[in-house]
Design a protein around this motif. Structure first.
Motif, mmCIF file in Angstrom:
data_model
loop_
_atom_site.group_PDB
_atom_site.id
_atom_site.type_symbol
_atom_site.label_atom_id
_atom_site.label_comp_id
_atom_site.label_asym_id
_atom_site.label_seq_id
_atom_site.Cartn_x
_atom_site.Cartn_y
_atom_site.Cartn_z
ATOM 1 N N ALA A 5 0.733 -1.135 -0.012
ATOM 2 C CA ALA A 5 0.060 -0.010 -0.035
ATOM 3 C C ALA A 5 0.778 1.251 0.091
ATOM 4 N N PHE A 6 1.856 1.165 0.873
ATOM 5 C CA PHE A 6 2.667 2.499 0.900
ATOM 6 C C PHE A 6 3.364 2.724 -0.396
ATOM 7 N N SER A 7 3.451 2.103 -1.269
ATOM 8 C CA SER A 7 4.366 2.095 -2.496
ATOM 9 C C SER A 7 3.448 2.667 -3.443
ATOM 10 N N LEU A 8 2.212 2.960 -3.226
ATOM 11 C CA LEU A 8 1.170 3.412 -4.291
ATOM 12 C C LEU A 8 0.832 4.552 -3.492
ATOM 13 N N SER A 9 0.443 5.614 -4.487
ATOM 14 C CA SER A 9 -0.304 6.741 -4.195
ATOM 15 C C SER A 9 -1.792 6.666 -4.033
ATOM 16 N N ASP A 10 -2.265 7.421 -3.188
ATOM 17 C CA ASP A 10 -3.666 7.241 -2.661
ATOM 18 C C ASP A 10 -4.557 7.637 -3.976
ATOM 19 N N TRP A 11 -4.010 8.618 -4.667
ATOM 20 C CA TRP A 11 -4.736 9.221 -5.836
ATOM 21 C C TRP A 11 -4.530 8.169 -6.835
ATOM 22 N N LEU A 12 -3.713 7.517 -6.997
ATOM 23 C CA LEU A 12 -3.345 6.558 -7.967
ATOM 24 C C LEU A 12 -4.384 5.296 -7.791
ATOM 25 N N LEU A 13 -4.412 5.105 -6.605
ATOM 26 C CA LEU A 13 -5.340 4.082 -6.071
ATOM 27 C C LEU A 13 -6.770 4.319 -6.342
ATOM 28 N N ALA A 14 -7.018 5.470 -6.119
ATOM 29 C CA ALA A 14 -8.600 6.064 -6.418
ATOM 30 C C ALA A 14 -8.822 5.962 -7.774
ATOM 31 N N THR A 15 -7.964 6.309 -8.637
ATOM 32 C CA THR A 15 -8.253 6.362 -10.161
ATOM 33 C C THR A 15 -8.200 4.644 -10.633
ATOM 34 N N ALA A 16 -7.648 3.919 -9.757
ATOM 35 C CA ALA A 16 -7.951 2.442 -10.332
ATOM 36 C C ALA A 16 -9.331 1.992 -9.770
ATOM 37 N N ILE A 17 -9.642 2.376 -8.708
ATOM 38 C CA ILE A 17 -10.890 2.037 -8.405
ATOM 39 C C ILE A 17 -12.108 2.606 -9.294
ATOM 40 N N GLY A 18 -11.917 3.676 -9.613
ATOM 41 C CA GLY A 18 -12.847 4.416 -10.626
ATOM 42 C C GLY A 18 -12.830 3.585 -11.805
ATOM 43 N N ILE A 19 -11.590 3.407 -12.475
ATOM 44 C CA ILE A 19 -11.686 2.607 -13.900
ATOM 45 C C ILE A 19 -12.196 1.214 -13.617
#
Length: 891
Positions: free
Chosen positions: A195-209
């Protein structure tokens, strides 16, 4: 430190890859053994793949019309699976087995998602066990070995839930850091590294996609994801994490960019299809009422069979150990530090495990309850929660004492034996009857003759697109798989189910040129009386002859019937030869006629009766000749004028060969010209004046829009009210559509009856090209006569049937000018604007309609929808109340 913590996730990838490879090899071996025919749903989905594969051969990425057409290829089911499968058939060839290769991709997504959640919430062993269990669960391998939407849906729903889980756990990790909590090993083991290696915003983008992609597979994706999304949102509000709440909201908004275009294009048809697939199917299948206990325990009862009993029992024992240990640790909790071997640390581990388990149960229970709310029950509808169940069971397996390891592997071995027993029936050569959902035997018996049926039709009519009326509806012989095999041959043959209404049996028999019948079991026929009547008409009547028969593996006989006198004939022109046609009166065109333009085709012959009554179908035969491209893309605008009175007329516009000429001539044809014979019927108006009528013809190229006058034979017919009606074929579909358009100004029950008939004739032309013929021909005529109200209404109906929203609005705006005193015209304009989400424009049209007739119920219904779209629920409720009152008064 972060890099070292990522190692557990990376270290397990070889194991994960091996699990996927073993599953892939096993799946392909099963497909090698299986010789079955795609069933109803499978064949329907496979046909969708072919449609999208064909469309993607010539993409126009920057054309809005092309994208609209692409979305309309699948008007009831989102097309992501079709689109993702298209490259596989492009690489490996079109066919059922080749199309299932896409499941290897979705299997990789599913296993990777489950593995990631396992590493995230638990340990590496849990992640690997969970991935392995996903291969062994009957509920998952049953749909993985079929071309259905359920397995891709499961994969993408799980992928979205994985992104949401990692994003959620990242937030927990950040809070622990902010609070200054330091442990030698975090309670949730190895996730935080990931988790720490990924940006929160990048993960949120992945959720949306991934949410958008899941909704582009099938609408029930929301049933499994809405509860976790809401739960995560409530958590962020409770924790005052406003930035993270913004991330979650933006993720949902991002998903709309993916799914809105298709849903916006097809929302009305999707809703009607959803109603048929849920409410209507539930009634037909006698599913339990939502008010009964059975409706809410249905999926609980089938869960052991979907999981496999050995895989369910032993993990439950592991959870008993977990419960006991957690209680002991809780009682022994002291003030010691958080070392890895202290009871305090163990209690922290159990606390983190409980938090992870609660999160997984939120997903499973939410999906279970919302799926149970669906009145139509089917085991495969809840498959998307099985991967998370696999995670729970895998965690239960790891909770067992180490000395039970042999029992763990023994359970896996037993599950493997059960899976083999459910998939392969020994001895080979026959397939026993499947008795449960978990069984999916490879069919190793004799083959079915679908390919031979299609080849026979193409051989008999090599230049036409043919439609077969399929009268049986068994798993092996039905309209969907006949249609699929016909589409495999470059879309030359289509299969459709007819004989579903007794009132339409005669029209079905007169409209379709090919029929398939079968002896013995007829399958799932709802209107058995209608189907039996049509079978009798085809098999015992004089209009059809038996073309060919095949023996089926179930010892029944499949029969292919062909119309004795074809409605259409196509042949290459050799020398000066002509197809022989017979009739009452004929004339040959003069090749010396003076034309303003040189037409690319000629009208060689016309046959009509001498005297006919008005208002009755008139048999007419046309013989056309020309090069293939001109014939295939040509519309003929035929006007029968009364001599001396140009205003007295009727039209018989249609595509040459009724638009059924296949775009491509069969390979090997050396002819430069072809001849087309049409045996049709036309319909003069009931109020047509008596007298002699002659023919005027114009050629319209459907591709370029260019026109040319066509020399016509010296032919005439006389309308006489005292004449006897001549036997005639069924009216061609273009003529039927023009006739049905006269119901639009009347509205109400007339309109309902018209659309009921349109549903019938759509079966006869699976591509609905007849509506395009009418649309283009009528648009040309309306341009010549802009004040012709009849043409304007016909163009509206054709545009609506082809879902050309912009053109429909434009043609309706012309209608309200030509028929300004008709409230239905304003209602239609309002409806199309609402379909395109133009609520204010719809409300403006409705105001004009109310001025003309304030007691028309339909206007209040539309007004209620318009108010709802504008965010006015109270006004909408008032309008719907008024609609119900007027409906009761009308009825």
């Amino acid at each position: 430190m972060i890099e070292s913590k990522r190692r557990p996730w990376v270290r397990g990838l070889p194991v994960l890859g091996s699990i996927w490879l073993v599953g892939a090899i096993g799946d392909r071996l099963w497909f090698t053994l299986d010789h079955s025919i795609p069933n109803w749903d499978q064949a329907d989905y496979l046909t969708g793949v072919l449609n999208y594969w064909q469309a993607l051969q010539t993409p126009q990425w920057f054309s809005g019309d092309w994208w609209t057409h692409l979305w309309q290829l699948s008007s009831k089911i989102p097309p992501l699976v079709y689109i993702t499968t298209a490259p596989f058939i492009g690489l490996f060839g079109a066919g059922a087995d080749q199309s299932t290769l896409v499941n290897l991709f979705f299997s990789a997504l599913l296993l990777g998602s489950v593995y990631t959640i396992g590493v995230c919430l638990f340990t590496l062993p849990v992640a690997c066990w969970a991935a392995g269990l996903c291969l062994l669960m009957p509920g998952l391998y049953r749909v993985r070995l079929d071309f259905l939407l359920d397995f891709p849906l499961t994969s993408l729903v799980t992928l979205c839930f994985t992104c949401l889980t990692v994003w959620r756990e990242t937030g927990k990790g950040e809070r622990l850091k902010d609070e200054g909590l330091r442990r030698k090993e975090p309670p949730n083991f190895t996730l935080y590294p990931l988790a720490f290696s990924l940006s929160d915003w990048l993960l949120a983008t992945a959720i949306g996609i991934t949410l958008g992609l899941a909704l582009m597979v099938k609408q029930p994706a929301l049933l499994f994801l809405v509860v976790p999304l809401v739960w995560a949102g409530i958590e962020t509000i409770w924790q005052h994490s406003w930035i993270r709440l913004l991330q979650l909201v933006l993720a949902v908004c991002l998903s709309t960019l993916i799914w809105v275009p298709w849903y916006r294009t097809n929302w009305l048809l999707m809703l009607s299809a959803t109603k048929r697939a849920t409410i209507d199917s539930a009634i037909a299948e006698h599913d339990p009422s939502l008010l009964s206990l059975d409706a809410w325990t249905y999926y609980l009862k089938v869960l052991p069979e979907m999981i496999s009993l050995p895989l369910l029992v032993l993990p439950l024992v592991g959870f008993l150990f977990f419960w006991r240990r957690s209680r002991v640790s809780s009682q022994c909790l002291g003030e010691a530090d958080f070392g890895p071997k202290t009871k305090n640390y163990r209690q922290q581990v159990y606390g983190a495990s409980r938090a992870a388990l609660i999160w997984l149960f939120v997903y499973c229970i939410g999906g279970y309850l919302l799926s149970s709310l669906n009145v139509n029950k089917d085991d495969r509808y809840v498959v998307p929660y099985l991967p998370i169940v696999a995670l729970l069971l895998a965690y239960g397996l790891t909770l067992l004492p180490r000395r039970w390891k042999l029992l763990q592997w023994g359970t896996i071995g037993l599950a493997l034996v059960l899976m083999f027993n459910n998939l392969v029936a020994l001895p080979l050569g026959s397939t026993p009857t499947q008795k449960s959902f978990s069984q999916h035997f490879a069919y190793t018996g004799e083959g079915y003759p679908h390919a031979q049926v299609i080849a026979s039709v193409i051989q008999a009519q090599p230049y036409l697109r043919s439609t077969i009326g399929v009268l049986p509806s068994t798993g092996q012989i039905n309209q969907h798989n006949i249609n699929y095999y016909g589409n495999l041959q470059n879309f030359r043959v289509y299969g459709r189910q007819v004989g579903t209404r007794k009132s339409q049996v005669e029209q079905d028999a007169r409209s379709v040129s090919w029929f398939l019948t079968k002896t013995n079991d007829q399958g799932s026929i709802r209107q058995q009386e209608a189907q039996a009547a049509l079978v009798k008409t085809v098999e015992q009547g004089t209009d059809f002859t038996l073309h060919k028969t095949w023996a089926l593996p179930d010892r029944s006989t499949l029969k292919l019937f062909r119309r004795s006198i074809p409605l259409l004939e196509v042949a290459p022109v050799v020398g000066s030869g002509q197809l022989a046609i017979s009739g009452q009166r004929s004339a040959v065109s003069s090749q010396n006629s003076k034309l303003f333009y040189t037409p690319p085709i000629t009208l060689d012959q016309v046959i009509v009766p001498d005297r006919v009554p008005p208002g009755q179908p008139i048999p007419v035969t046309y013989r056309w000749s020309g090069d293939w491209q001109s014939l295939q893309s040509g519309l003929v605008l035929l006007t029968w004028h009364k001599q001396g009175q140009p205003a007295g007329r009727w039209v018989h516009d249609h595509g040459i060969g009724m638009g059924l000429l296949h775009p491509k001539v069969l390979p090997g044809s050396k002819a430069s010209r072809f001849q087309v014979v049409e045996r049709l019927a036309m319909l003069p108006p009931q109020d047509a004046a008596a007298g002699t009528y002659t023919l005027e013809a114009t050629y319209l190229d459907r591709q370029t829009g260019k026109t040319a006058a066509i020399a016509t034979p010296s032919v005439s017919l006389r309308l006489d009210a005292k004449a006897t009606a001549n036997p005639a074929p069924e009216l061609d579909l273009a003529t039927q559509l023009r006739t049905l358009s006269t119901a639009l100004p009347k509205g109400g029950k007339d309109l309902t009856a018209a659309f009921d008939q349109i549903g019938r004739i759509n079966q006869y032309d699976p591509t609905q090209d007849y509506a395009d013929q009418v649309r283009q021909a009528t648009a040309y005529r309306l341009a010549q006569e802009p004040k012709n109200r009849e043409f304007a209404y016909t163009l509206v109906l054709a545009n609506v049937l082809k879902r050309r929203v912009g053109d429909a609005i434009a043609s309706l705006q012309q209608v309200v000018q030509l028929d300004a005193q008709n409230p239905y015209a304003y209602g239609y304009l309002a409806f199309i604007n609402l379909y395109d989400f133009r609520a204010q424009a719809a409300q403006a049209a409705l105001r004009s309609g109310f001025k003309l007739n304030a007691k028309l119920p339909e206007l209040y219904a539309l007004s209620g929808v318009a108010a709802l779209m504008q965010g006015k629920p109270i006004q909408a409720w008032q309008q719907f109340q008024q609609f119900e009152r007027l409906e009761k008064q009308t009825n």
